[in-house]
Motif scaffolding. Sequence first.
Motif, mmCIF file in Angstrom:
data_model
loop_
_atom_site.group_PDB
_atom_site.id
_atom_site.type_symbol
_atom_site.label_atom_id
_atom_site.label_comp_id
_atom_site.label_asym_id
_atom_site.label_seq_id
_atom_site.Cartn_x
_atom_site.Cartn_y
_atom_site.Cartn_z
ATOM 1 N N LEU A 156 44.515 42.158 33.943
ATOM 2 C CA LEU A 156 44.626 43.227 34.813
ATOM 3 C C LEU A 156 44.901 44.436 34.183
ATOM 4 O O LEU A 156 44.235 45.770 34.301
ATOM 5 C CB LEU A 156 45.527 42.958 36.091
ATOM 6 C CG LEU A 156 44.957 42.065 37.035
ATOM 7 C CD1 LEU A 156 46.058 41.418 38.087
ATOM 8 C CD2 LEU A 156 43.780 42.614 37.766
ATOM 9 N N ARG A 157 45.918 44.684 33.403
ATOM 10 C CA ARG A 157 46.396 45.723 32.408
ATOM 11 C C ARG A 157 45.336 45.972 31.420
ATOM 12 O O ARG A 157 44.874 47.354 31.196
ATOM 13 C CB ARG A 157 47.739 45.386 31.889
ATOM 14 C CG ARG A 157 48.795 45.467 32.684
ATOM 15 C CD ARG A 157 50.221 45.588 31.682
ATOM 16 N NE ARG A 157 50.051 44.577 30.691
ATOM 17 C CZ ARG A 157 50.842 43.175 30.758
ATOM 18 N NH1 ARG A 157 51.639 43.212 31.990
ATOM 19 N NH2 ARG A 157 50.907 42.364 29.915
ATOM 20 N N ASP A 158 44.712 45.009 30.897
ATOM 21 C CA ASP A 158 43.719 45.380 29.771
ATOM 22 C C ASP A 158 42.451 45.998 30.592
ATOM 23 O O ASP A 158 41.763 46.827 29.971
ATOM 24 C CB ASP A 158 43.164 43.928 29.226
ATOM 25 C CG ASP A 158 44.329 43.577 28.026
ATOM 26 O OD1 ASP A 158 45.567 44.349 28.095
ATOM 27 O OD2 ASP A 158 44.516 42.458 27.592
ATOM 28 N N ALA A 159 42.241 45.484 31.752
ATOM 29 C CA ALA A 159 40.816 46.030 32.452
ATOM 30 C C ALA A 159 41.138 47.571 32.769
ATOM 31 O O ALA A 159 40.405 48.395 32.675
ATOM 32 C CB ALA A 159 40.618 45.259 33.554
ATOM 33 N N VAL A 160 42.325 47.825 33.156
ATOM 34 C CA VAL A 160 42.806 49.202 33.543
ATOM 35 C C VAL A 160 42.587 50.192 32.187
ATOM 36 O O VAL A 160 42.019 51.330 32.088
ATOM 37 C CB VAL A 160 44.129 49.277 34.135
ATOM 38 C CG1 VAL A 160 44.495 50.712 34.432
ATOM 39 C CG2 VAL A 160 44.173 48.668 35.539
ATOM 40 N N ALA A 161 43.028 49.520 31.322
ATOM 41 C CA ALA A 161 43.238 50.172 29.735
ATOM 42 C C ALA A 161 41.593 50.617 29.618
ATOM 43 O O ALA A 161 41.399 51.464 28.680
ATOM 44 C CB ALA A 161 43.946 49.562 28.785
ATOM 45 N N ARG A 162 40.845 49.582 29.806
ATOM 46 C CA ARG A 162 39.549 49.821 29.240
ATOM 47 C C ARG A 162 38.547 50.607 30.524
ATOM 48 O O ARG A 162 37.358 51.037 30.096
ATOM 49 C CB ARG A 162 38.767 48.522 29.443
ATOM 50 C CG ARG A 162 39.241 47.607 28.088
ATOM 51 C CD ARG A 162 38.288 46.425 28.027
ATOM 52 N NE ARG A 162 38.046 45.577 28.964
ATOM 53 C CZ ARG A 162 38.823 44.621 29.234
ATOM 54 N NH1 ARG A 162 39.745 44.231 28.506
ATOM 55 N NH2 ARG A 162 38.856 43.901 30.449
ATOM 56 N N GLY A 163 39.309 51.115 31.495
ATOM 57 C CA GLY A 163 38.521 51.964 32.516
ATOM 58 C C GLY A 163 37.698 50.907 33.285
ATOM 59 O O GLY A 163 36.805 51.560 33.879
ATOM 60 N N GLU A 164 37.854 49.762 33.474
ATOM 61 C CA GLU A 164 37.209 48.764 34.183
ATOM 62 C C GLU A 164 37.853 48.348 35.523
ATOM 63 O O GLU A 164 39.121 48.619 35.597
ATOM 64 C CB GLU A 164 36.841 47.383 33.379
ATOM 65 C CG GLU A 164 35.906 47.698 32.090
ATOM 66 C CD GLU A 164 35.733 46.425 31.209
ATOM 67 O OE1 GLU A 164 36.484 45.363 31.620
ATOM 68 O OE2 GLU A 164 35.046 46.404 30.158
ATOM 69 N N ARG A 165 37.132 47.762 36.366
ATOM 70 C CA ARG A 165 37.788 47.430 38.059
ATOM 71 C C ARG A 165 37.784 46.005 38.062
ATOM 72 O O ARG A 165 36.477 45.304 37.727
ATOM 73 C CB ARG A 165 37.092 48.241 38.825
ATOM 74 C CG ARG A 165 37.573 48.029 39.973
ATOM 75 C CD ARG A 165 38.840 48.579 40.599
ATOM 76 N NE ARG A 165 39.426 48.134 41.801
ATOM 77 C CZ ARG A 165 39.015 48.800 43.011
ATOM 78 N NH1 ARG A 165 37.962 49.713 42.966
ATOM 79 N NH2 ARG A 165 39.575 48.519 44.094
ATOM 80 N N ILE A 166 38.918 45.190 38.312
ATOM 81 C CA ILE A 166 38.754 43.848 38.982
ATOM 82 C C ILE A 166 39.016 44.134 40.410
ATOM 83 O O ILE A 166 40.018 44.534 40.739
ATOM 84 C CB ILE A 166 39.764 43.064 38.157
ATOM 85 C CG1 ILE A 166 39.518 42.875 36.775
ATOM 86 C CG2 ILE A 166 39.971 41.750 38.888
ATOM 87 C CD1 ILE A 166 40.509 42.070 35.844
ATOM 88 N N HIS A 167 38.030 43.714 41.101
ATOM 89 C CA HIS A 167 38.061 43.839 42.409
ATOM 90 C C HIS A 167 38.841 42.720 43.235
ATOM 91 O O HIS A 167 39.277 42.927 44.532
ATOM 92 C CB HIS A 167 36.677 44.072 43.141
ATOM 93 C CG HIS A 167 35.789 44.936 42.492
ATOM 94 N ND1 HIS A 167 34.810 44.766 41.505
ATOM 95 C CD2 HIS A 167 35.694 46.396 42.882
ATOM 96 C CE1 HIS A 167 34.526 45.972 41.319
ATOM 97 N NE2 HIS A 167 34.793 46.794 41.960
ATOM 98 N N LEU A 168 38.807 41.514 42.638
ATOM 99 C CA LEU A 168 39.299 40.195 43.225
ATOM 100 C C LEU A 168 39.901 39.372 42.518
ATOM 101 O O LEU A 168 39.509 39.060 41.257
ATOM 102 C CB LEU A 168 37.965 39.686 44.087
ATOM 103 C CG LEU A 168 38.123 38.393 44.755
ATOM 104 C CD1 LEU A 168 39.073 38.537 45.875
ATOM 105 C CD2 LEU A 168 36.686 37.669 45.174
ATOM 106 N N LEU A 169 40.978 38.761 42.985
ATOM 107 C CA LEU A 169 41.784 37.541 42.221
ATOM 108 C C LEU A 169 41.407 36.254 43.223
ATOM 109 O O LEU A 169 41.448 36.319 44.444
ATOM 110 C CB LEU A 169 43.003 37.809 42.224
ATOM 111 C CG LEU A 169 43.527 38.776 41.494
ATOM 112 C CD1 LEU A 169 45.304 38.729 41.359
ATOM 113 C CD2 LEU A 169 43.273 39.026 40.169
#
Length: 233
Positions: free
Chosen positions: A43-56
């Motif tokens: 989740l942290r890496d996705a935020v750092a890349r400017g990407e969005r994870i919508h669902l776990l």
Amino acid sequence: MIRALVVEDDPRTAAAHAEYLRRIDGFEVAGLAHTASAARRELRDAVARGERIHLLLLDLNLPDGHGLDLCRELRASGLAVDVIAVTAVRELDAVRRAVAVGVVQYLIKPFVFEVFAEKLAAYRDFFDRMRAPVSTLSQREVDTAFAALRTSNAPGLPKGLSEETLDAVSQLLAEGADARSASEVAEALGLSRVTARRYLEHLADRGVAVRAARHGSRGRPELEYSRPRAATE
């Protein structure tokens, strides 16, 4: 696309859930995590890349912590990500705590693909409604959004249809004299076009709505639906 992170301690089960996810339209596997710490890192890496994870897709019993504790951390951090619990845990207290921390669906292992697909399709409809390009929603729009998450059917309804959404579609047809297409109903109620057509077809099959070909439009022929004449006069 809805980007989903699979959080599951067993690698084979995680891979199976990811493969299930790939078979459902509108979803993309954002990654696999086998521990709570790995999920946090993804989740942290996705935020750092400017990407969005919508669902776990979240197992509750993880080697380094409980899945609901991870949910609390996410809520406290302000990270907007939805959670579907995918777990063998079925104790009432666990279900209550899952609801309290914002879990939107609860899927009990073991399950077959059809059950998994039904839950994910319901979430996809909810997700589509929540992306409406407005800042506020009407009571009916809020009601139909939450109704999308309920996959248990009232007696007599086909699998995957909710009584609340059916009432909303039926009321929308009754409100105007003009026939409406599935696309128009979808836009008015915040549904996907496929979902709107399922409800319209059900109403037509019951004789509560009349289906007809819409003439005068270019491209692929489109059906339109209206209340029977006796019901609108």
